[in-house]
Structure formats: structure tokens, C-alpha cells
Design an enzyme around this catalytic site. Structure first.
Site, PDB file in Angstrom:
ATOM      1  N   ARG A  41       0.854  -1.196   0.000  1.00  0.00           N
ATOM      2  CA  ARG A  41       0.000   0.000   0.000  1.00  0.00           C
ATOM      3  C   ARG A  41       0.881   1.234   0.000  1.00  0.00           C
ATOM      4  O   ARG A  41       1.750   1.386   0.854  1.00  0.00           O
ATOM      5  CB  ARG A  41      -0.902   0.017   1.242  1.00  0.00           C
ATOM      6  CG  ARG A  41      -1.837   1.236   1.269  1.00  0.00           C
ATOM      7  CD  ARG A  41      -2.926   1.132   2.327  1.00  0.00           C
ATOM      8  NE  ARG A  41      -2.450   1.468   3.651  1.00  0.00           N
ATOM      9  CZ  ARG A  41      -3.176   1.350   4.770  1.00  0.00           C
ATOM     10  NH1 ARG A  41      -4.398   0.852   4.715  1.00  0.00           N
ATOM     11  NH2 ARG A  41      -2.670   1.681   5.937  1.00  0.00           N
ATOM     12  N   SER A 111     -12.366  -3.103   2.317  1.00  0.00           N
ATOM     13  CA  SER A 111     -12.394  -2.520   3.657  1.00  0.00           C
ATOM     14  C   SER A 111     -13.838  -2.347   4.113  1.00  0.00           C
ATOM     15  O   SER A 111     -14.680  -1.862   3.356  1.00  0.00           O
ATOM     16  CB  SER A 111     -11.713  -1.147   3.651  1.00  0.00           C
ATOM     17  OG  SER A 111     -10.357  -1.279   3.327  1.00  0.00           O
ATOM     18  N   LYS A 143      -3.589   5.891   9.257  1.00  0.00           N
ATOM     19  CA  LYS A 143      -4.692   6.045   8.303  1.00  0.00           C
ATOM     20  C   LYS A 143      -5.671   7.075   8.876  1.00  0.00           C
ATOM     21  O   LYS A 143      -6.728   6.732   9.405  1.00  0.00           O
ATOM     22  CB  LYS A 143      -5.379   4.699   8.060  1.00  0.00           C
ATOM     23  CG  LYS A 143      -6.075   4.620   6.720  1.00  0.00           C
ATOM     24  CD  LYS A 143      -6.329   3.181   6.300  1.00  0.00           C
ATOM     25  CE  LYS A 143      -6.805   3.084   4.854  1.00  0.00           C
ATOM     26  NZ  LYS A 143      -8.079   3.736   4.630  1.00  0.00           N
TER      27      LYS A 143
END
Lengths: 220, 220
Positions: A41, A111, A143
Site C-alpha cells: 500500500r 475494507s 490512516k
């Protein structure tokens, strides 16, 4: 043919947290320490850099083919690299579109931050989504755009519903060695870690500690 | 089968400049005014939003199939929408990788800001790249990360080399009605516009004015 995916200890990479070490170097150490799956990511990398990064991670994973590689968001990069799958968030390409591009054998993860998100996944045709990333268990600085924390009770509720629907579930957001066993005890199939491994002075030792914590977990 | 691509007046969309109007509304007006090709570009949109935007633009282009639709950067979005092609910059996926994903019939365009960039394109196997976007002709606030301005002389030099190699070339960066004829006279096959149409009070009239300026162009 679809290959088995072991979500027990799922590392999600963070390029900034790995620095000054390279992401592939941290991944190699983490896998040596017991990470069972890797998601690349990097939301700030250009697609060109993400492609190069994904290929570099693939190279360090070559000796351990049982450790699957998933790409966050970038379906084009997954197609070019032949990665094992893609994980999408709520702002990324819709899961059914991703499944259409990747075909039936890829791993598609989504998610899920609420019961409504899980409802949406369960409304898709069976086989569209393989895995749900329940997030965030706790608020986390890696995040900042994540939604409200699920806590252990919320995670357990979603994990139970996911399991009943035949989906693999992992929990992500604030998971560290000290709480990994409690998170695993909610009934998820695995836990995702970011900073606890990427920012560790010794990523292999950090992964080993996490595996140890998970080994003592209470079955769901 | 590959379909003809008319690069004469190539609109590159800018969502912020179109606002408060929608991008599809501006595209529809611009095409009515004489835009011959459209590239959807939105580097800040999520992939989900870019997919929706591209489909919405496709819908307004449906009555004018001769106006081709190209997606900036997002190969996955191009695959999902069946757009006519992809345009990549120097930070996006490499052109040969894009060609591999899209197949032989898609239009693949690449941004070229220097002789070295063009050398790199010409070093690729024939058929990899169809079009080069020579940029920027002049410095422009709509792409602050662009390189040094080519000017008319630099544009002419690159356009001449592109033409000799059988590539279509377009010029982009600071092109407006007042200078479009001079840019076209460098020998490019078309000009790209962003703000002159997207920010215009009347995008159809702006496109019509540009077409008029181009109609009087001196052949290369």
C-alpha cells in the site's frame, strides 16, 4: 487455480514508516519473522513507482510462495505484476468491477468499517469478495481518513457476520503485539499490522513477537 | 479494429476549472463547439470517482462516436469503461506496460517534454505509442509540475521528429485561441486545450473560436 491465502499475520506496507529502509527489505525481514501475507500500500506513490515497488516486493517473496501478495487499490498494477489480489477501500474501484478485471482466481479484499459496509459486500454476488478488512479496530495515525473505531465488540460483531457468510475477515487499525491476541479472539481469521512491523527497529523480531501473541489466542 | 483518432482539437478536462458545471456538461458543450477528442484527466479523484466521471463523459459522447475518449493515467478505468485509450505522463505506468494491458487497438499517448523523452518513446517497439503530447508549449498554471516550456521552436523540432517516426503529435500547455494557429503551424497534428475551454463562460463558443483559429492554420 486459486491458491490458499493465509491471513494470520497480514502485513500492510507503509513506505514512510519503513524509511530509511526500503519496503522490500522490511518485507523480507517481516516474512522471516512470520508474516503470512503482504499487502503493498502506497497511496502517494505514482503508478510507475508503485509498479516498481510491487515488483521489488514480489522478488523478495519469490522464495516463500505461500506468502501471498496483494496490491492496495491499483488493479492495473496487479494485472501487470500478476499479484495474487487487490484490496480496495470504499473510495477505490468497486469490488465487482475489480473482480471483473482480475477474474475468478484473484483474491479480492474490501475494507469494511461499519455494518452498512458489510451489508453492501454481502449484497454482491457470491464469489465477488473473498476477504473483508474490518477497520479500524482502534484509531490510528497511519490512516487518518479511517472512520470511527470499531473496538473489540464491533469487530467481533462484523467478524461473526462475515464468517457466517463464508468470508475471510481480518482486523486492521492499531493492532500491536500487546493487543493482537485480544483482536484475534474476536473471531477474525487474521490481523493486519502496519506500524508495529514497518516502524520496528527489528521487523523480523516484531513479526515473531506478533506470531507468538497470536499463537496463544483464544479460539473464536 | 482500431478506429480513427482526430487530434485536431483535443480537450483535456480539469474538474476544478469546469466547476460549478459538471465535467460532462462542459464536454458536451465543447464537442458541440468542435472539440474532436476528449481526455478525462483528474489526478485528485479517487479511482471510484474517476470511473464514474469517465462513464458520465462516455454517455455524453455516445451521440458523437467519432470523438474519441482517452483516460489519463488510469489503465484500470480505461479497461473497465472500454475507453479508446490511455494517456500517460512520465510518472505514470510505462507505455509498453500500458500497451500490454490495453492490446493493439487502443490509443496509447505519452507526454514528451524534451528530446530525451522523445528518444525514449522512439526506442520502444513500433506500435507501442501512437501519440505524443508535446508539453508544455508554454508554462501553465493548470499543470504546475510540468517541465520547462518548449516554446514554438522546441515544439516544431519535436513535432518534426515525431512525424518522421510516424507518430501523431499534439501540443499542450498554454494553448489559447490567440496562439492556436501559431502552435498548429509548428507541424503538430492537433492542439490540446484545458483552461481555454474548461474555464470558459461558454465552452461551446470557446471551442468554436479555437476551431476557427485552427482552420486558418499554415500547413507544416
Amino acid at each position: 487455480m486459486r491458491r490458499a491465502f493465509d491471513p494470520t499475520l497480514y502485513l500492510v506496507t507503509d513506505t514512510a514508516l519503513c524509511a530509511p529502509r526500503s519496503v522490500p527489505a522490511v518485507v523480507a525481514a517481516a516474512v522471516a519473522g512470520g508474516v503470512t501475507a503482504v499487502q503493498v500500500r502506497d497511496k502517494t506513490a505514482s503508478r510507475r513507482d508503485l509498479l516498481a515497488l510491487t515488483r521489488a516486493v514480489q522478488e523478495v517473496l519469490a522464495p516463500t510462495p505461500q506468502v501471498r501478495l496483494v496490491v492496495n487499490d491499483a488493479v492495473d498494477v496487479a494485472l501487470l505484476t500478476g499479484a495474487d489480489g487487490v484490496h480496495v477501500g470504499q473510495d477505490d474501484l468497486p469490488a465487482d468491477e475489480v473482480r471483473g478485471l482480475l477474474g475468478p482466481d484473484a483474491l479480492v479484499g474490501v475494507s469494511v468499517g461499519s455494518a452498512a459496509d458489510l451489508d453492501a459486500v454481502l449484497a454482491l454476488p457470491p464469489g465477488t469478495v473473498d476477504l473483508v478488512g474490518l477497520s479500524p479496530v482502534w484509531a490510528t495515525p497511519t490512516k487518518p481518513d479511517a472512520g470511527a473505531a470499531l473496538g473489540l465488540a464491533g469487530t467481533r460483531e462484523l467478524a461473526t457476520r462475515a464468517r457466517a457468510a463464508g468470508l475471510t475477515s481480518v482486523a486492521i487499525g492499531g493492532v500491536h503485539a500487546a493487543n493482537a491476541a485480544a483482536v484475534a479472539a474476536t473471531g477474525v481469521d487474521g490481523v493486519c499490522v502496519v506500524s508495529d512491523v514497518c516502524a520496528a527497529a527489528d521487523p523480523a523480531a516484531a513479526a515473531r513477537t506478533l506470531r507468538g501473541a497470536l499463537a496463544g489466542r483464544v479460539p473464536a
